[in-house]
Design a protein around this motif. Structure first.
Motif, mmCIF file in Angstrom:
data_model
loop_
_atom_site.group_PDB
_atom_site.id
_atom_site.type_symbol
_atom_site.label_atom_id
_atom_site.label_comp_id
_atom_site.label_asym_id
_atom_site.label_seq_id
_atom_site.Cartn_x
_atom_site.Cartn_y
_atom_site.Cartn_z
ATOM 1 N N ALA A 25 0.831 -1.213 0.000
ATOM 2 C CA ALA A 25 0.000 0.000 0.000
ATOM 3 C C ALA A 25 0.862 1.258 0.000
ATOM 4 N N ALA A 28 2.398 1.617 -3.478
ATOM 5 C CA ALA A 28 1.374 2.090 -4.411
ATOM 6 C C ALA A 28 1.147 3.586 -4.255
ATOM 7 N N SER A 29 1.054 4.030 -3.028
ATOM 8 C CA SER A 29 0.819 5.446 -2.758
ATOM 9 C C SER A 29 1.991 6.298 -3.230
ATOM 10 N N ILE A 33 0.339 4.318 -8.149
ATOM 11 C CA ILE A 33 -0.190 3.173 -8.876
ATOM 12 C C ILE A 33 -1.080 2.383 -7.919
ATOM 13 N N SER A 34 -1.819 1.421 -8.440
ATOM 14 C CA SER A 34 -2.703 0.624 -7.588
ATOM 15 C C SER A 34 -1.907 -0.465 -6.856
ATOM 16 N N ILE A 35 -2.491 -0.952 -5.786
ATOM 17 C CA ILE A 35 -1.868 -2.056 -5.051
ATOM 18 C C ILE A 35 -1.753 -3.274 -5.967
ATOM 19 N N ARG A 36 -2.750 -3.496 -6.792
ATOM 20 C CA ARG A 36 -2.725 -4.624 -7.729
ATOM 21 C C ARG A 36 -1.546 -4.493 -8.692
ATOM 22 N N THR A 37 -1.235 -3.295 -9.130
ATOM 23 C CA THR A 37 -0.081 -3.080 -10.015
ATOM 24 C C THR A 37 1.216 -3.385 -9.273
#
Length: 90
Positions: A25, A28-29, A33-37
């Motif tokens: 997380a 991503a932040s 980008i997203s956590i999935r990425t």
């Protein structure tokens, strides 16, 4: 083992943040980008480096010179937040 230089710049950045102890997380932040990425990048990193864990990937990156210790020496919010369990004794 495959060449560690097959990692993309974004994968190297994610790997450096993993080596700093950041969670998905946080990564991503920080990278917008997203956590999935982040999870996808980690999947590719593990595959390319032929490792099974974040710890193995970080150690391999440090030992091979792929991630320099200077890249991970900065303090992160993650490390500061992990200190919430320590008690100060006055």
């Amino acid at each position: 083992m495959r060449s560690t230089f097959e990692l993309t710049q974004q994968e190297r950045t994610v790997l450096a943040l993993v080596a700093r102890g950041c969670r998905n997380a946080t990564i991503a932040s920080e990278l917008f980008i997203s956590i999935r990425t982040v999870e996808t990048h980690l999947y590719h990193i593990f595959d390319k480096l032929q490792v099974a864990s974040r710890t193995e990937a970080a150690l391999l990156a440090l030992h091979s010179g792929l991630v320099l210790s200077a890249e991970i020496s900065g303090s992160s919010d993650e490390k500061e937040n992990n200190n919430r369990y320590s008690m100060s004794i006055s």
